[in-house]
Scaffold this motif. Structure first.
Motif, mmCIF file in Angstrom:
data_model
loop_
_atom_site.group_PDB
_atom_site.id
_atom_site.type_symbol
_atom_site.label_atom_id
_atom_site.label_comp_id
_atom_site.label_asym_id
_atom_site.label_seq_id
_atom_site.Cartn_x
_atom_site.Cartn_y
_atom_site.Cartn_z
ATOM 1 N N ILE A 165 0.830 -1.203 0.000
ATOM 2 C CA ILE A 165 0.000 0.000 0.000
ATOM 3 C C ILE A 165 0.867 1.257 0.000
ATOM 4 N N LEU A 166 1.916 1.268 0.816
ATOM 5 C CA LEU A 166 2.799 2.435 0.852
ATOM 6 C C LEU A 166 3.472 2.667 -0.497
ATOM 7 N N SER A 167 3.879 1.601 -1.155
ATOM 8 C CA SER A 167 4.524 1.783 -2.459
ATOM 9 C C SER A 167 3.539 2.334 -3.481
ATOM 10 N N LEU A 168 2.279 1.898 -3.403
ATOM 11 C CA LEU A 168 1.278 2.434 -4.331
ATOM 12 C C LEU A 168 0.955 3.898 -4.035
ATOM 13 N N VAL A 169 0.926 4.242 -2.763
ATOM 14 C CA VAL A 169 0.602 5.622 -2.388
ATOM 15 C C VAL A 169 1.721 6.577 -2.789
ATOM 16 N N PHE A 170 2.975 6.178 -2.574
ATOM 17 C CA PHE A 170 4.097 7.088 -2.822
ATOM 18 C C PHE A 170 4.690 6.978 -4.220
#
Length: 81
Positions: free
Chosen positions: A57-62
């Motif tokens: 999720i963090l990789s998709l958000v950033f």
């Protein structure tokens, strides 16, 4: 970790590897290791699952921010703009 200790106990139980089988010192040590490892089997799997989901999720958000700043090219190529 817990699964490896369980497999080691089963390996010794089967009498493989010349470790003495059931009743040997190696088997008694493997039983203790299996006892310690059982809670690790029950807790590490679910906690790693949560960590993997969080990182995804963090990789998709950033990802858009990294793409906009050119940070991905810098990391991949080792060059700055």
């Amino acid at each position: 970790t817990g699964g490896a200790w369980d497999n080691a106990k089963k390996y010794i139980e089967a009498g493989e590897g010349g470790l003495g089988g059931k009743g040997s010192d190696a088997y008694r040590a493997a039983v203790i290791g299996d006892t310690v490892g059982d809670p690790l089997k029950d807790t590490s799997g679910p906690s790693l699952n949560i960590l993997i989901k969080l990182m995804a999720i963090l990789s998709l958000v950033f990802a858009p921010a990294f793409a906009k700043t050119g940070a991905l090219e810098y990391l991949a190529l080792g060059e700055s703009r």
